[in-house]
Design a protein around this motif. Sequence first.
Motif, PDB file in Angstrom:
ATOM      1  N   SER A  26      -2.241 -13.745 -13.103  1.00 19.24           N
ATOM      2  CA  SER A  26      -2.308 -12.093 -11.863  1.00 19.24           C
ATOM      3  C   SER A  26      -2.109 -11.504 -12.815  1.00 19.24           C
ATOM      4  O   SER A  26      -1.260 -11.504 -13.771  1.00 19.24           O
ATOM      5  N   PRO A  27      -2.714 -10.361 -13.288  1.00 19.67           N
ATOM      6  CA  PRO A  27      -1.838  -9.052 -14.182  1.00 19.67           C
ATOM      7  C   PRO A  27      -1.077  -8.257 -13.313  1.00 19.67           C
ATOM      8  O   PRO A  27      -0.255  -7.799 -14.740  1.00 19.67           O
ATOM      9  N   TYR A  28      -0.897  -8.279 -12.311  1.00 21.44           N
ATOM     10  CA  TYR A  28       0.698  -7.481 -12.349  1.00 21.44           C
ATOM     11  C   TYR A  28       1.339  -7.741 -12.436  1.00 21.44           C
ATOM     12  O   TYR A  28       2.535  -7.101 -12.817  1.00 21.44           O
ATOM     13  N   ALA A  29       1.946  -8.854 -12.879  1.00 18.03           N
ATOM     14  CA  ALA A  29       3.222  -8.875 -13.669  1.00 18.03           C
ATOM     15  C   ALA A  29       3.454  -8.687 -14.879  1.00 18.03           C
ATOM     16  O   ALA A  29       4.857  -8.214 -14.930  1.00 18.03           O
ATOM     17  N   ARG A  30       2.322  -8.187 -15.351  1.00 20.17           N
ATOM     18  CA  ARG A  30       2.551  -7.875 -16.704  1.00 20.17           C
ATOM     19  C   ARG A  30       2.207  -5.570 -16.411  1.00 20.17           C
ATOM     20  O   ARG A  30       2.231  -5.030 -17.638  1.00 20.17           O
ATOM     21  N   ASP A  31       2.085  -5.424 -15.350  1.00 21.40           N
ATOM     22  CA  ASP A  31       1.383  -4.383 -15.229  1.00 21.40           C
ATOM     23  C   ASP A  31       2.415  -3.454 -14.714  1.00 21.40           C
ATOM     24  O   ASP A  31       3.424  -3.758 -13.617  1.00 21.40           O
ATOM     25  N   MET A  56       3.487  -5.703  -4.891  1.00 17.77           N
ATOM     26  CA  MET A  56       2.526  -6.417  -4.850  1.00 17.77           C
ATOM     27  C   MET A  56       2.392  -8.039  -5.627  1.00 17.77           C
ATOM     28  O   MET A  56       1.681  -8.838  -6.030  1.00 17.77           O
ATOM     29  N   VAL A  57       3.594  -7.936  -7.148  1.00 17.98           N
ATOM     30  CA  VAL A  57       3.599  -9.240  -7.736  1.00 17.98           C
ATOM     31  C   VAL A  57       4.046 -10.045  -7.045  1.00 17.98           C
ATOM     32  O   VAL A  57       3.757 -11.527  -7.389  1.00 17.98           O
ATOM     33  N   ALA A  58       5.079 -10.287  -5.905  1.00 17.36           N
ATOM     34  CA  ALA A  58       5.977 -11.035  -5.334  1.00 17.36           C
ATOM     35  C   ALA A  58       4.598 -10.754  -4.261  1.00 17.36           C
ATOM     36  O   ALA A  58       4.507 -12.886  -3.926  1.00 17.36           O
ATOM     37  N   ASP A  59       3.620 -10.700  -3.849  1.00 16.35           N
ATOM     38  CA  ASP A  59       2.507 -11.579  -3.278  1.00 16.35           C
ATOM     39  C   ASP A  59       2.303 -12.386  -3.968  1.00 16.35           C
ATOM     40  O   ASP A  59       1.215 -13.614  -2.951  1.00 16.35           O
ATOM     41  N   GLU A  60       1.143 -11.623  -4.554  1.00 18.08           N
ATOM     42  CA  GLU A  60       0.874 -12.466  -5.966  1.00 18.08           C
ATOM     43  C   GLU A  60       1.616 -13.844  -5.526  1.00 18.08           C
ATOM     44  O   GLU A  60       0.573 -15.045  -5.827  1.00 18.08           O
ATOM     45  N   ALA A  61       2.018 -13.871  -6.144  1.00 16.79           N
ATOM     46  CA  ALA A  61       3.014 -15.538  -6.410  1.00 16.79           C
ATOM     47  C   ALA A  61       3.126 -16.412  -5.393  1.00 16.79           C
ATOM     48  O   ALA A  61       3.018 -17.459  -5.074  1.00 16.79           O
ATOM     49  N   ALA A 101       0.927  -1.253  -0.300  1.00 17.43           N
ATOM     50  CA  ALA A 101       0.020   0.531   0.078  1.00 17.43           C
ATOM     51  C   ALA A 101       1.140   1.250  -0.182  1.00 17.43           C
ATOM     52  O   ALA A 101       0.127   2.256  -0.299  1.00 17.43           O
ATOM     53  N   ASP A 102       2.004   1.379   0.558  1.00 16.40           N
ATOM     54  CA  ASP A 102       3.026   2.025   0.733  1.00 16.40           C
ATOM     55  C   ASP A 102       3.649   2.221  -0.792  1.00 16.40           C
ATOM     56  O   ASP A 102       5.128   3.429  -1.204  1.00 16.40           O
ATOM     57  N   SER A 103       4.178   0.911  -1.194  1.00 19.90           N
ATOM     58  CA  SER A 103       5.511   0.916  -2.284  1.00 19.90           C
ATOM     59  C   SER A 103       4.303   2.068  -3.895  1.00 19.90           C
ATOM     60  O   SER A 103       3.834   2.194  -4.100  1.00 19.90           O
ATOM     61  N   PRO A 104       5.665   2.828  -4.697  1.00 22.26           N
ATOM     62  CA  PRO A 104       5.704   3.295  -5.322  1.00 22.26           C
ATOM     63  C   PRO A 104       4.673   2.826  -6.362  1.00 22.26           C
ATOM     64  O   PRO A 104       5.347   1.850  -6.563  1.00 22.26           O
ATOM     65  N   ALA A 105       4.048   3.779  -6.662  1.00 22.81           N
ATOM     66  CA  ALA A 105       3.045   3.232  -7.832  1.00 22.81           C
ATOM     67  C   ALA A 105       4.047   4.215  -9.568  1.00 22.81           C
ATOM     68  O   ALA A 105       4.886   4.853  -9.575  1.00 22.81           O
ATOM     69  N   VAL A 106       3.921   3.255 -10.469  1.00 19.28           N
ATOM     70  CA  VAL A 106       5.150   4.188 -12.027  1.00 19.28           C
ATOM     71  C   VAL A 106       3.687   4.715 -12.606  1.00 19.28           C
ATOM     72  O   VAL A 106       3.224   4.205 -13.243  1.00 19.28           O
ATOM     73  N   ASN A 107       3.657   5.923 -12.718  1.00 20.84           N
ATOM     74  CA  ASN A 107       2.396   7.260 -12.960  1.00 20.84           C
ATOM     75  C   ASN A 107       3.043   7.552 -14.544  1.00 20.84           C
ATOM     76  O   ASN A 107       4.292   6.844 -14.810  1.00 20.84           O
ATOM     77  N   ALA A 108       2.343   8.072 -15.393  1.00 23.52           N
ATOM     78  CA  ALA A 108       2.933   8.523 -16.159  1.00 23.52           C
ATOM     79  C   ALA A 108       3.889   9.818 -16.581  1.00 23.52           C
ATOM     80  O   ALA A 108       5.178   9.543 -17.124  1.00 23.52           O
ATOM     81  N   ALA A 109       3.907  10.408 -15.478  1.00 21.96           N
ATOM     82  CA  ALA A 109       4.755  11.074 -15.011  1.00 21.96           C
ATOM     83  C   ALA A 109       4.642  12.012 -13.982  1.00 21.96           C
ATOM     84  O   ALA A 109       3.219  11.744 -13.383  1.00 21.96           O
ATOM     85  N   PRO A 110       5.945  11.822 -12.653  1.00 22.83           N
ATOM     86  CA  PRO A 110       5.008  12.770 -11.931  1.00 22.83           C
ATOM     87  C   PRO A 110       4.934  14.116 -11.498  1.00 22.83           C
ATOM     88  O   PRO A 110       5.455  14.709 -11.994  1.00 22.83           O
ATOM     89  N   GLY A 111       3.920  14.076 -10.522  1.00 23.40           N
ATOM     90  CA  GLY A 111       2.659  15.061 -10.704  1.00 23.40           C
ATOM     91  C   GLY A 111       1.721  14.901 -10.949  1.00 23.40           C
ATOM     92  O   GLY A 111       0.243  15.871 -11.401  1.00 23.40           O
ATOM     93  N   GLN A 112       1.614  14.421 -12.171  1.00 20.84           N
ATOM     94  CA  GLN A 112       0.276  14.652 -13.441  1.00 20.84           C
ATOM     95  C   GLN A 112      -0.558  13.600 -12.926  1.00 20.84           C
ATOM     96  O   GLN A 112      -0.525  12.343 -12.252  1.00 20.84           O
ATOM     97  N   PRO A 113      -1.819  13.639 -12.798  1.00 24.79           N
ATOM     98  CA  PRO A 113      -2.816  12.995 -12.688  1.00 24.79           C
ATOM     99  C   PRO A 113      -2.890  12.011 -13.605  1.00 24.79           C
ATOM    100  O   PRO A 113      -1.944  12.094 -14.670  1.00 24.79           O
ATOM    101  N   PRO A 114      -3.331  10.462 -13.406  1.00 28.48           N
ATOM    102  CA  PRO A 114      -3.152   9.179 -13.932  1.00 28.48           C
ATOM    103  C   PRO A 114      -4.471   9.365 -15.655  1.00 28.48           C
ATOM    104  O   PRO A 114      -5.222  10.444 -15.508  1.00 28.48           O
ATOM    105  N   GLU A 117      -6.507 -10.637   4.558  1.00 24.52           N
ATOM    106  CA  GLU A 117      -5.694  -9.326   4.532  1.00 24.52           C
ATOM    107  C   GLU A 117      -4.875  -8.324   3.818  1.00 24.52           C
ATOM    108  O   GLU A 117      -5.117  -7.568   4.154  1.00 24.52           O
ATOM    109  N   ALA A 118      -4.122  -9.798   3.153  1.00 26.95           N
ATOM    110  CA  ALA A 118      -3.194  -9.284   2.436  1.00 26.95           C
ATOM    111  C   ALA A 118      -3.805  -8.523   1.333  1.00 26.95           C
ATOM    112  O   ALA A 118      -3.727  -7.050   0.364  1.00 26.95           O
ATOM    113  N   GLU A 119      -5.596  -8.971   1.067  1.00 26.57           N
ATOM    114  CA  GLU A 119      -6.000  -8.469   0.175  1.00 26.57           C
ATOM    115  C   GLU A 119      -6.587  -7.620   0.419  1.00 26.57           C
ATOM    116  O   GLU A 119      -6.250  -6.514  -0.631  1.00 26.57           O
TER     117      GLU A 119
END
Length: 378
Positions: free
Chosen positions: A112-117, A124-129, A4-17, A59-61
């Motif tokens: 899980s689609p997370y491995a490709r996203d 989170m990818v590791a969690d699903e594995a 939940a605290d891990s950073p996501a890879v957005n289009a660009a920092p500071g820009q909306p998704p 709880e993990a989900e």
Amino acid sequence: MSTADSPAVNAAPGQPPSPEQIKRWRRYLSDEIVEGQIYRDIAARKTGPDREILLGLAEAEKRHENHWRSLLGAHAEHPPRPSLRRVLLRWLARMFGSVFVLALIQRAESDSPYARDKDAPEGMVADEAIHEEVVRGLAARGREQLAGNFRAAVFGANDGLVSNLALVMGIGATSVSNEVVLITGLAGLLAGALSMGAGEFVSVRSQRELLEASAPTQVTLDAASHLDLDQNELELVYRARGMDQAEAHHRAQERLGYFTCDCNPSYSARPDGSQGPVDYSEEHAEIGNAWGAAASSFCFFASGAIIPVLPFLLGATGFTALLWSLGLVSLALLGTGGVVGLLSGASPLKRALRQLLIGLGAAGVTYVLGLIFDVSVA
């Protein structure tokens, strides 16, 4: 750091998704909500460690759910309906909560689609594995409990479907009357069911007898006081059970009273050479009960073998009856193949199609042979 605290890879920092990202994240959020509920529903039917494990997965989900909520912000309100697959899983979990549902969840976790996203954190990818392995372990316990009589039931039904369909198709391709086809099909049902039941009984009983013949006896305790200490053959008993020379010598000295230990007659060397209690009843349970396996084989072979005969029993005739037999058996083969694939953790669709192709192949061969050796009955 939690997902939940891990950073996501957005289009660009500071820009909306982007709208595409929002749509995808909302779908992830919806699926995570349902998956957590599935684990809680199954946990409600469990006790002990299994319940704790399932609640831990839920709880993990929940952590994953919170991750997508934090990324979506206001867009997290009113998430879309979950995928049809997860809705079905939730319904099955509430209705049954059995090994079938766990096997389906195992398949879902492995896909899980997370491995490709790129927007999904590595944590989170590791969690699903890891979730897949946890569910695999839970499902394995149920598979072991079904290994005996269930094996006889599933394969008995499949054998009945394929063998009697082939028989009916082969006889039906000739010029004999519908009454002959019907009688032949019923005779094949009875003969096959009896053969399957008898064969399964002999097989299971033989396996159990072999295990019992290999189980240690207490003869070492009775003979220990009379053994020649200089030619201690008791050590050979333990060497034969997998211990090395030093371990065998120590155990023999214990049996002869030179050392005190808390061992008891049920202790022996395990198959891997370690020492401890060997529970042979567990091995017997996996094999199944001979009478139960025989009854399962008889009943399920008969239940499968009756399907190709049903159209003739209901009054259908000629080629129409054969088509009905083919169609009904095809549906049944898809079902049994799907169940086998599901319980083995493989693709239910692939296993179902494999069963169908085998059944249709056998029926096709006998039908062609029936046409070639066509006979007329006066």
